[in-house]
Design a protein around this motif. Structure first.
Motif, short mmCIF file in Angstrom:
data_model
loop_
_atom_site.label_atom_id
_atom_site.label_comp_id
_atom_site.label_asym_id
_atom_site.label_seq_id
_atom_site.Cartn_x
_atom_site.Cartn_y
_atom_site.Cartn_z
N PRO A 164 0.83 -1.21 0.00
CA PRO A 164 0.00 0.00 0.00
C PRO A 164 0.86 1.26 0.00
O PRO A 164 1.89 1.32 0.67
CB PRO A 164 -0.80 -0.12 1.31
CG PRO A 164 -0.83 -1.58 1.61
CD PRO A 164 0.50 -2.11 1.13
N GLU A 166 1.20 4.99 1.11
CA GLU A 166 0.63 5.79 2.19
C GLU A 166 0.42 7.24 1.76
O GLU A 166 1.08 8.16 2.24
CB GLU A 166 1.51 5.68 3.44
CG GLU A 166 1.56 4.26 3.99
CD GLU A 166 2.40 4.14 5.23
OE1 GLU A 166 3.00 5.16 5.65
OE2 GLU A 166 2.47 3.04 5.80
N ASP A 168 -2.70 10.07 1.15
CA ASP A 168 -4.08 10.34 1.54
C ASP A 168 -4.76 11.42 0.70
O ASP A 168 -5.95 11.66 0.87
CB ASP A 168 -4.13 10.74 3.02
CG ASP A 168 -3.68 9.61 3.93
OD1 ASP A 168 -4.19 8.49 3.78
OD2 ASP A 168 -2.80 9.84 4.78
N ARG A 195 -3.46 4.70 -0.21
CA ARG A 195 -4.32 4.57 0.98
C ARG A 195 -5.54 5.46 0.87
O ARG A 195 -6.60 5.17 1.46
CB ARG A 195 -3.49 4.93 2.22
CG ARG A 195 -4.22 4.77 3.54
CD ARG A 195 -3.24 4.94 4.68
NE ARG A 195 -2.62 6.27 4.68
CZ ARG A 195 -1.61 6.62 5.47
NH1 ARG A 195 -1.08 5.73 6.30
NH2 ARG A 195 -1.12 7.85 5.44
N SER A 196 -5.43 6.56 0.13
CA SER A 196 -6.54 7.50 -0.03
C SER A 196 -7.80 6.80 -0.51
O SER A 196 -7.76 5.91 -1.37
CB SER A 196 -6.15 8.59 -1.03
OG SER A 196 -7.25 9.41 -1.35
#
Length: 236
Positions: A164, A166, A168, A195-196
């Motif tokens: 993933p 990271e 956002d 991750r968003s």
């Protein structure tokens, strides 16, 4: 007003060319693809949009490309990421919207990881994260197909899609249905990786890798305009 003038910054002894347009924030940052530069069709269209909207914009040539000095074959993903990061840190302030084309999309993702507090949004145009991994079987194959071994090795150390990401901020990906250089599967992997929760992929029917046709440019500008809530045309 036209284009901003070419200027230069020194990054670890390399003279990096850039164009910086003054204007309102957020600052648009255009990141070219592999063997491309800041004077391409998409870069100029985005610069014209920035001029009409009164926005600041930064674009640059990686070392060994365009107006920057150096030998292209000495370029690596790590070096070009270092140059992009130095340009962003030294030449801009406040929020940024990153627009990365092909390999530039890979660099944009790394910039978003390195400066999360500054990135308002990220746009990937035929984004090609991890192309040293899925594009070539090994370093020897890469060299036979014209990719420098140093670049391949650097890219293998900066892979993103194996875990993933990271990030956002909002992410918008535009990809051609008929892209023969970056498979559509990579676009779906790139869509799932951040991750968003605000990630969208727009697949353009019949589109190839360049995405430089007028309707494709319109789609790119629409994505950027929507993210920054700016009209596509100047106010009357």
């Amino acid at each position: 007003m036209g284009q901003s003038a070419i200027a230069y910054i020194e990054v670890s002894g390399r003279s990096i060319a850039y164009r910086l347009r003054s204007g309102q924030k957020p600052t648009l940052v255009f990141l070219p693809g592999y063997a491309s530069d800041m004077e391409g069709t998409k870069a100029l269209a985005l610069d014209a949009f920035a001029e009409h909207a009164g926005l600041a914009m930064l674009r640059l040539d990686y070392s060994g490309t365009g107006s920057s000095n150096g030998d292209f074959k000495d370029g690596t993903l790590a070096l070009w990421l270092e140059e992009a990061l130095a340009a962003v840190d030294r030449l801009t302030k406040g929020p940024l919207v990153l627009v990365g084309s092909s390999m530039g999309g890979w660099i944009a993702l790394h910039l978003a990881l390195l400066r999360p507090e500054r990135i308002r949004a990220l746009v990937g145009i035929a984004a090609a994260p991890d192309f040293t991994d899925w594009g070539f079987a090994d370093a020897d194959t890469a060299e036979r197909q014209g990719l420098a071994r140093g670049f391949w090795e650097s890219g293998q150390g900066l892979l993103l899609l194996d875990k993933p990401i990271e990030i956002d901020c909002p992410v918008r990906l535009l990809h051609g249905e008929r892209d023969e250089e970056v498979p559509l599967d990579i676009a779906f992997r790139a869509m799932r990786a951040p991750r968003s929760a605000d990630v969208q992929l727009n697949v353009l029917k019949g589109g190839g890798h360049r995405l430089s046709e007028p309707r494709e440019i319109d789609a790119i500008l629409h994505a950027v305009a929507t993210l920054i809530e700016q009209p596509l045309e100047p106010a009357p």
